[in-house]
Design a protein around this motif. Structure first.
Motif, PDB file in Angstrom:
ATOM      1  N   PRO A   1      67.068   6.352 -25.805  1.00  0.00           N
ATOM      2  CA  PRO A   1      68.379   6.112 -26.422  1.00  0.00           C
ATOM      3  C   PRO A   1      69.511   6.892 -25.732  1.00  0.00           C
ATOM      4  CG  PRO A   1      66.903   7.311 -27.922  1.00  0.00           C
ATOM      5  CD  PRO A   1      66.074   6.848 -26.769  1.00  0.00           C
ATOM      6  N   PHE A   2      69.200   8.064 -25.176  1.00  0.00           N
ATOM      7  CA  PHE A   2      70.254   8.833 -24.497  1.00  0.00           C
ATOM      8  C   PHE A   2      70.771   8.061 -23.282  1.00  0.00           C
ATOM      9  CE2 PHE A   2      72.138  12.088 -21.810  1.00  0.00           C
ATOM     10  CZ  PHE A   2      72.812  12.889 -22.725  1.00  0.00           C
ATOM     11  N   HIS A   3      69.831   7.514 -22.483  1.00  0.00           N
ATOM     12  CA  HIS A   3      70.254   6.748 -21.303  1.00  0.00           C
ATOM     13  C   HIS A   3      71.054   5.505 -21.718  1.00  0.00           C
ATOM     14  CE1 HIS A   3      68.212   9.187 -18.422  1.00  0.00           C
ATOM     15  NE2 HIS A   3      66.991   8.811 -18.728  1.00  0.00           N
ATOM     16  N   ILE A   4      70.557   4.792 -22.739  1.00  0.00           N
ATOM     17  CA  ILE A   4      71.221   3.548 -23.124  1.00  0.00           C
ATOM     18  C   ILE A   4      72.583   3.830 -23.745  1.00  0.00           C
ATOM     19  CG2 ILE A   4      71.101   1.657 -24.809  1.00  0.00           C
ATOM     20  CD1 ILE A   4      69.550   1.171 -22.214  1.00  0.00           C
ATOM     21  N   SER A   5      72.688   4.907 -24.487  1.00  0.00           N
ATOM     22  CA  SER A   5      73.984   5.233 -25.092  1.00  0.00           C
ATOM     23  C   SER A   5      75.054   5.404 -24.016  1.00  0.00           C
ATOM     24  CB  SER A   5      73.856   6.515 -25.920  1.00  0.00           C
ATOM     25  OG  SER A   5      75.130   6.940 -26.329  1.00  0.00           O
ATOM     26  N   LYS A   6      74.714   6.164 -22.959  1.00  0.00           N
ATOM     27  CA  LYS A   6      75.734   6.377 -21.921  1.00  0.00           C
ATOM     28  C   LYS A   6      75.929   5.123 -21.087  1.00  0.00           C
ATOM     29  CE  LYS A   6      72.453   9.049 -19.052  1.00  0.00           C
ATOM     30  NZ  LYS A   6      72.032   8.140 -17.979  1.00  0.00           N
ATOM     31  N   ALA A   7      74.870   4.321 -20.935  1.00  0.00           N
ATOM     32  CA  ALA A   7      75.016   3.083 -20.157  1.00  0.00           C
ATOM     33  C   ALA A   7      75.971   2.110 -20.868  1.00  0.00           C
ATOM     34  CB  ALA A   7      73.652   2.428 -19.931  1.00  0.00           C
ATOM     35  N   ILE A   8      75.806   1.939 -22.169  1.00  0.00           N
ATOM     36  CA  ILE A   8      76.671   1.002 -22.891  1.00  0.00           C
ATOM     37  C   ILE A   8      78.081   1.593 -23.047  1.00  0.00           C
ATOM     38  CG2 ILE A   8      76.982  -0.328 -25.016  1.00  0.00           C
ATOM     39  CD1 ILE A   8      74.640  -1.311 -23.270  1.00  0.00           C
ATOM     40  N   ALA A   9      78.177   2.898 -23.231  1.00  0.00           N
ATOM     41  CA  ALA A   9      79.513   3.526 -23.253  1.00  0.00           C
ATOM     42  C   ALA A   9      80.212   3.273 -21.919  1.00  0.00           C
ATOM     43  CB  ALA A   9      79.391   5.033 -23.522  1.00  0.00           C
ATOM     44  N   THR A  10      79.464   3.386 -20.832  1.00  0.00           N
ATOM     45  CA  THR A  10      80.044   3.161 -19.505  1.00  0.00           C
ATOM     46  C   THR A  10      80.393   1.690 -19.307  1.00  0.00           C
ATOM     47  OG1 THR A  10      78.800   5.053 -18.664  1.00  0.00           O
ATOM     48  CG2 THR A  10      79.665   3.500 -17.027  1.00  0.00           C
ATOM     49  N   LEU A  11      79.545   0.795 -19.818  1.00  0.00           N
ATOM     50  CA  LEU A  11      79.886  -0.634 -19.776  1.00  0.00           C
ATOM     51  C   LEU A  11      81.197  -0.874 -20.522  1.00  0.00           C
ATOM     52  CD1 LEU A  11      79.054  -3.539 -19.002  1.00  0.00           C
ATOM     53  CD2 LEU A  11      77.775  -3.652 -21.158  1.00  0.00           C
ATOM     54  N   ASP A  12      81.413  -0.115 -21.586  1.00  0.00           N
ATOM     55  CA  ASP A  12      82.665  -0.244 -22.331  1.00  0.00           C
ATOM     56  C   ASP A  12      83.851   0.242 -21.486  1.00  0.00           C
ATOM     57  OD1 ASP A  12      83.507  -1.319 -24.812  1.00  0.00           O
ATOM     58  OD2 ASP A  12      83.990   0.676 -25.557  1.00  0.00           O
ATOM     59  N   TYR A  13      83.631   1.298 -20.711  1.00  0.00           N
ATOM     60  CA  TYR A  13      84.697   1.752 -19.802  1.00  0.00           C
ATOM     61  C   TYR A  13      84.954   0.733 -18.690  1.00  0.00           C
ATOM     62  CZ  TYR A  13      85.268   6.405 -21.804  1.00  0.00           C
ATOM     63  OH  TYR A  13      85.567   7.439 -22.641  1.00  0.00           O
ATOM     64  N   VAL A  14      83.894   0.236 -18.065  1.00  0.00           N
ATOM     65  CA  VAL A  14      84.118  -0.659 -16.914  1.00  0.00           C
ATOM     66  C   VAL A  14      84.648  -2.021 -17.362  1.00  0.00           C
ATOM     67  CG1 VAL A  14      82.394   0.534 -15.502  1.00  0.00           C
ATOM     68  CG2 VAL A  14      81.737  -1.547 -16.698  1.00  0.00           C
ATOM     69  N   SER A  15      84.489  -2.364 -18.643  1.00  0.00           N
ATOM     70  CA  SER A  15      85.010  -3.635 -19.151  1.00  0.00           C
ATOM     71  C   SER A  15      86.261  -3.424 -19.998  1.00  0.00           C
ATOM     72  CB  SER A  15      83.941  -4.329 -19.999  1.00  0.00           C
ATOM     73  OG  SER A  15      83.675  -3.571 -21.175  1.00  0.00           O
ATOM     74  N   ALA A  16      86.739  -2.192 -20.086  1.00  0.00           N
ATOM     75  CA  ALA A  16      87.911  -1.864 -20.904  1.00  0.00           C
ATOM     76  C   ALA A  16      87.762  -2.360 -22.351  1.00  0.00           C
ATOM     77  CB  ALA A  16      89.186  -2.411 -20.270  1.00  0.00           C
ATOM     78  N   GLY A  17      86.611  -2.046 -22.953  1.00  0.00           N
ATOM     79  CA  GLY A  17      86.460  -2.300 -24.387  1.00  0.00           C
ATOM     80  C   GLY A  17      85.790  -3.594 -24.773  1.00  0.00           C
ATOM     81  N   ARG A  18      84.860  -4.082 -23.929  1.00  0.00           N
ATOM     82  CA  ARG A  18      84.228  -5.365 -24.246  1.00  0.00           C
ATOM     83  C   ARG A  18      82.698  -5.276 -24.291  1.00  0.00           C
ATOM     84  NH1 ARG A  18      85.220  -8.795 -20.082  1.00  0.00           N
ATOM     85  NH2 ARG A  18      86.094  -7.210 -18.696  1.00  0.00           N
ATOM     86  N   ALA A  19      82.182  -4.064 -24.492  1.00  0.00           N
ATOM     87  CA  ALA A  19      80.732  -3.884 -24.406  1.00  0.00           C
ATOM     88  C   ALA A  19      80.050  -3.962 -25.762  1.00  0.00           C
ATOM     89  CB  ALA A  19      80.406  -2.534 -23.771  1.00  0.00           C
ATOM     90  N   GLY A  20      78.814  -4.395 -25.710  1.00  0.00           N
ATOM     91  CA  GLY A  20      77.940  -4.356 -26.872  1.00  0.00           C
ATOM     92  C   GLY A  20      76.512  -4.285 -26.393  1.00  0.00           C
ATOM     93  N   LEU A  21      75.582  -4.304 -27.332  1.00  0.00           N
ATOM     94  CA  LEU A  21      74.180  -4.389 -26.967  1.00  0.00           C
ATOM     95  C   LEU A  21      73.459  -5.228 -28.002  1.00  0.00           C
ATOM     96  CD1 LEU A  21      72.184  -2.469 -28.911  1.00  0.00           C
ATOM     97  CD2 LEU A  21      73.342  -0.660 -27.659  1.00  0.00           C
ATOM     98  N   ARG A  22      72.348  -5.802 -27.569  1.00  0.00           N
ATOM     99  CA  ARG A  22      71.459  -6.515 -28.483  1.00  0.00           C
ATOM    100  C   ARG A  22      70.146  -5.761 -28.437  1.00  0.00           C
ATOM    101  NH1 ARG A  22      66.940 -10.569 -29.016  1.00  0.00           N
ATOM    102  NH2 ARG A  22      67.358 -11.218 -26.891  1.00  0.00           N
ATOM    103  N   VAL A  23      69.775  -5.143 -29.542  1.00  0.00           N
ATOM    104  CA  VAL A  23      68.574  -4.309 -29.542  1.00  0.00           C
ATOM    105  C   VAL A  23      67.362  -5.176 -29.863  1.00  0.00           C
ATOM    106  CG1 VAL A  23      68.834  -3.584 -31.964  1.00  0.00           C
ATOM    107  CG2 VAL A  23      67.572  -2.132 -30.361  1.00  0.00           C
ATOM    108  N   GLN A  24      66.277  -4.881 -29.151  1.00  0.00           N
ATOM    109  CA  GLN A  24      65.068  -5.688 -29.262  1.00  0.00           C
ATOM    110  C   GLN A  24      63.858  -4.755 -29.226  1.00  0.00           C
ATOM    111  OE1 GLN A  24      64.229  -8.118 -25.767  1.00  0.00           O
ATOM    112  NE2 GLN A  24      63.750  -9.867 -27.073  1.00  0.00           N
ATOM    113  N   VAL A  25      62.767  -5.166 -29.872  1.00  0.00           N
ATOM    114  CA  VAL A  25      61.526  -4.396 -29.770  1.00  0.00           C
ATOM    115  C   VAL A  25      60.484  -5.253 -29.068  1.00  0.00           C
ATOM    116  CG1 VAL A  25      62.040  -3.131 -31.894  1.00  0.00           C
ATOM    117  CG2 VAL A  25      60.549  -5.153 -31.987  1.00  0.00           C
ATOM    118  N   THR A  26      59.440  -4.615 -28.573  1.00  0.00           N
ATOM    119  CA  THR A  26      58.324  -5.377 -27.987  1.00  0.00           C
ATOM    120  C   THR A  26      57.003  -4.782 -28.443  1.00  0.00           C
ATOM    121  OG1 THR A  26      57.159  -6.008 -25.979  1.00  0.00           O
ATOM    122  CG2 THR A  26      58.523  -4.027 -25.839  1.00  0.00           C
TER     123      THR A  26
END
Lengths: 458, 415
Positions: free
Chosen positions: B121-146
């Motif tokens: 979760p630490f890696h994904i949190s910063k990855a999606i936060a960064t996606l939000d920066y590189v898209s200027a506020g258009r990021a989200g995630l779809r969480v899935q289990v396997t």
């Protein structure tokens, strides 16, 4: 002319979490907004640099039990920024530090293979290990690897990642709409790795990427690190040092390649370097002095001293003499999350040496820290700096440099505009990219999956 | 415990415009999609392919795209690899596809799939936060289990039992699934706390005191859970949206666990009703879980998921489906309803299903090269004519498009 001129390799390290970065300067911009990274990358590409380099941190640094607040704090995710930068550049290599302690090979290999696909073959990986349980508190696996095992894990991690990259030969995706065959082979990507650190098997689900594998960087100058690099790395991210020391390091590391069946040009040595440019050498020296005083404030100097003394020194005057108390021996508990702490293996000896130096030269705490910590590699007019860099490379003290400007994100602009043209005039730096992949820029072979060279064994 | 649907801020009024997302996966959701002339199967692993798809979705003014992902090969089998070579196999990391496309787009939301079971979760949190920066506020995630044993073997840290399809509803399998979904809820909780672990104004650059940040505005999250613990704070400052969009797919299941994940943890839940009656039941079940979780007043969008074959005539759509089924060797089935017909018929269906309390739909194009343009150039104009879809982007953040406010920071001191 007995020897043709070596071509210089140049890269740029986005300035970040360290006291090299002068965040207080009026021209300093965001270190987190994408526009800063895009500006920096475009400058590097305009200057025909080989690649851009991003460091990584997995826990915010602390000192005295509190988050360190005097340097730039915070950074984006390495993979995400590098991949976004692939959209705003066409040739620039994209190099990121990714830790092998708090990641798993399958996931990291997927990310690097994806980055390589999405950038058209421009990915590079600086493999590092983490050093403490402090960082581990942010991760599932926690922090429990002893020092020697971290290195074992790093080696096996890289070897495992290579097995995953090599699990596709590159001709499996045929996607023949007529016959209906998408894959040539149902077993594409199949792998089995059994080792002390990883016991994994299955199918890697990213087809072979344009470079086959990302370019591999290794940092660290220890004997073990040099051997690891000679066996497995494409480039070493070393520290800048004086010409003779650089030559000795260069010879030593390149000399180790033969025993792995590798040629001299299969491992590049690229030290990190800073620069301060002025219209004249004198102006540059003056500017460098100013930069140093911005990099090392009184508060920063005291905090730095605490790395050695391992105790709270906030009561001392940074403009006064060094502390009269001795360092606290043993594990450093005052500064956490800093690689630099590890370099002081014998704090009592360091303190003794610094006291003697300060007394001899009549230096205050701050003056001493400035003298011992700031390493401004290249100071001078563009002509002087171009000449120095070229001498260094032609004398086999390095194959080029990874430049770290002290201003975000515009600190590279002046170098691109003034020094690069002079290197190009000398015929030692490209005027156009000749290839499309980072391996092309660095003159590295494309790995052959069936006869992988120089692989670390697990 | 009860709250009327009408009082919910995210509940659609009958006149409210629909929200539309499209789910991107390979050449499309039909396994033979890549055989179609419009498909570009040799481009699936290139940036240009994904950039073109998202550009098309943005031309259609869609709210967002989701990008499928998995930590193993795609399979026609629910639980294990199928060894087939006649369908698309292999994919790129979804977060990185989103990052690659972000600088090339301006308005559309980017929602990659994230597998909570084997990642940090630490890696994904910063990855999606960064996606939000590189898209200027258009990021989200779809969480899935396997729960696939073969994917667990790619990581070697945990093992899952092999079981047959017939055992899918047996108590041990239900227990495993519920445990993985609860772990995913913890995962989302960690990710969300990390996004909040920096207050918005933590970076002060106070030259007078030499402080870059006000460290009192950074917070340890101190999460302790069954499967992992995370100290924090994040290394990445709070992203532009404060909280990027969190979404998850939920099927009806006797344990209620999938609905519970959606109700507890997400901003958008994707559900798979076959008709309006089921849609009503599903919406009621999720809303009940939402009340139970104490989130009754928080906005939560429920989107219906549909696979779509869209053509000018119903016969053409049916014919195309039959042709693809013949190529695949068997009739296509899905966890979601499969719609076959014209854009106007689909508009009718969506507006009918909306009455059950769905505020939007996530459409899964059977063939991306064909059905995505049919959505953007057929369905969207049809909905616009009926006053049920936007005529231009009203804002440039994903939360903004969905009518979700920028959340206040849970750690910020309340004055």
């Amino acid at each position: 002319m007995s020897k043709p001129l070596k071509q210089i390799h140049l890269a740029a390290h986005f300035p970040g979490v360290n006291n090299t970065t002068v965040w207080s300067a009026p021209e300093a911009g965001s270190h987190i907004e994408f526009s800063s990274f895009a500006h920096f990358a475009r400058t590097a590409e305009r200057a025909k640099f080989d690649f851009l380099f991003l460091a990584e941190g997995l826990r915010l640094r602390e000192q005295g039990g509190r988050i360190y607040d005097l340097d730039v704090v915070g950074r984006p995710d390495t993979f995400t920024v590098l991949t976004a930068l692939a959209a705003v550049t066409e040739h620039l290599g994209l190099t990121g530090t990714i830790n092998s302690t708090f990641n798993e090979p399958y996931e990291v290999a997927r990310q690097f293979a994806s980055l390589d696909h999405l950038s058209g073959g421009r990915a590079a990986w600086n493999v590092v290990t983490s050093w403490d349980a402090f960082t581990g508190q942010n991760f599932r696996r926690g922090g429990f690897l002893p020092q020697e095992e971290r290195y074992t894990r790093a080696k096996e991690f890289l070897a495992t990642a290579h097995e995953l990259f090599d699990s596709w030969r590159g001709d499996e995706v045929i996607a023949d709409q007529e016959t209906g065959a998408f894959l040539r082979d149902a077993k594409a990507g199949a792998f089995v790795h059994q080792g002390d650190q990883f016991d994994i098997s299955g199918q890697f689900n990213v087809p072979r990427s344009p470079q086959g594998r990302p370019v591999i960087f290794q940092a660290g100058a220890s004997d073990e690190g040099r051997e690891f690099a000679a066996s497995s790395a494409d480039a070493i991210f070393s520290r800048y040092s004086k010409l003779e020391e650089g030559q000795a390091f260069y010879q030593d590391v390149k000399g180790r390649l033969a025993r792995y069946g590798r040629r001299h040009d299969q491992l590049l040595i690229l030290p990190a370097a800073t620069f301060v440019l002025g219209d004249t050498d004198a102006e540059a020296r003056e500017l460098a002095h100013e930069v140093r005083s911005q990099q090392v404030s009184g508060a920063t100097a005291l905090k730095y001293l605490e790395h050695v003394w391992n105790r709270d020194l906030s009561a001392y005057d940074p403009d006064g003499p060094l502390p009269d108390v001795d360092p606290v021996p043993g594990e450093n508990t005052i500064a956490l999350g800093r690689a630099s702490v590890r370099q002081f293996r014998d704090p009592l000896a360091v303190a003794k040496e610094w006291r003697e130096r300060a007394e001899a030269k009549n230096l205050s705490i701050r003056e001493l820290v400035i003298e011992t910590t700031t390493r401004q590699s290249f100071i001078g007019s563009p002509a002087t700096v171009a000449e120095t860099i070229n001498e260094f490379v032609q004398a086999d003290a390095s194959d080029g440099f990874i430049l770290v400007p002290h201003i975000t994100p515009g600190g590279l602009d002046v170098f691109a505009d003034t020094v690069v043209p002079l290197l190009q005039e000398r015929g030692v730096f490209r005027t156009e990219y000749e290839g499309t992949t980072l391996r092309d820029h660095l003159g590295l072979d494309h790995p052959d999956a069936e006869a992988p060279a120089g692989r670390a064994s697990s | 415990m009860s709250s009327s649907l009408a009082s919910r801020s995210s509940s659609p009024r009958s006149s409210a415009p629909l929200h539309l997302a499209v789910a991107l996966d390979g050449a499309g959701w039909h396994p033979a999609a890549w055989r179609e002339a419009v498909a570009r199967p040799r481009d699936l692993f290139t940036a240009g392919y994904w950039a073109d798809l998202v550009a098309e979705a943005e031309r259609g003014l869609l709210d967002f795209v989701t990008i499928e992902d998995s930590l193993g090969f795609q399979s026609s089998h629910l639980l294990e690899p199928d060894g087939r070579t006649d369908q698309v196999r292999g994919r790129l990391d979804a977060v990185l596809i989103a990052a690659r496309v972000a600088p090339l787009t301006r308005n559309i939301g980017l929602v990659p799939t994230v597998v909570a079971t084997h990642t940090e979760p630490f890696h994904i949190s910063k990855a999606i936060a960064t996606l939000d920066y590189v898209s200027a506020g258009r990021a989200g995630l779809r969480v899935q289990v396997t729960r696939r044993p073969n994917e667990a073997a790619h990581f070697g840290r945990r093992t899952f039992p092999r079981f047959d399809l017939g055992e899918l509803h047996s108590p041990p399998v239900r227990e495993l699934t519920a445990d993985l979904l609860d772990e995913a809820a913890d995962y989302v909780e960690v990710v969300r706390r990390l996004w909040d672990s920096w207050e918005d104004d933590a970076e002060i650059r106070d030259v007078a005191t030499g402080r870059f940040i006000d460290r009192d505005k950074l917070h340890y999250i101190d999460f302790e859970g069954k499967h992992f613990s995370v100290k924090g704070p994040s290394i990445t400052p709070r992203p532009p949206q404060g909280q990027p969009l969190v979404s998850a797919l939920a099927h009806e299941e006797a344990t209620g666990a999938p609905f519970r994940l959606v109700a507890r943890s997400t901003d958008v839940g994707y559900v798979t009703p076959q008709d309006i009656g089921q849609a009503r039941a599903v919406v009621a079940a999720v809303r009940a879980e939402q009340d139970a979780a104490g989130r009754a007043e928080e906005p939560l969008h429920l989107f219906g998921d549909l696979v779509v074959f869209l053509d000018d005539t119903p016969a053409a759509a049916e014919g195309r489906r039959d042709r693809l089924d013949a190529l695949a060797g068997n009739a296509y089935t899905s966890d979601a309803r499969i719609f076959t017909g014209t854009p106007a018929q689909l508009a009718d269906l969506l507006l009918e299903l909306r009455e059950a309390g769905l505020s939007g739909f996530r459409l899964r194009p059977a063939v991306l090269g064909h059905d995505l343009p049919a959505i953007t150039r057929g369905l969207v104009p049809e909905l616009q004519r009926r006053g049920s879809f936007r005529n231009s982007y009203e804002t440039d953040t994903l939360r903004g498009l969905l009518g979700l406010a920028r959340p206040t920071n849970r750690y910020a001191a309340t004055a």
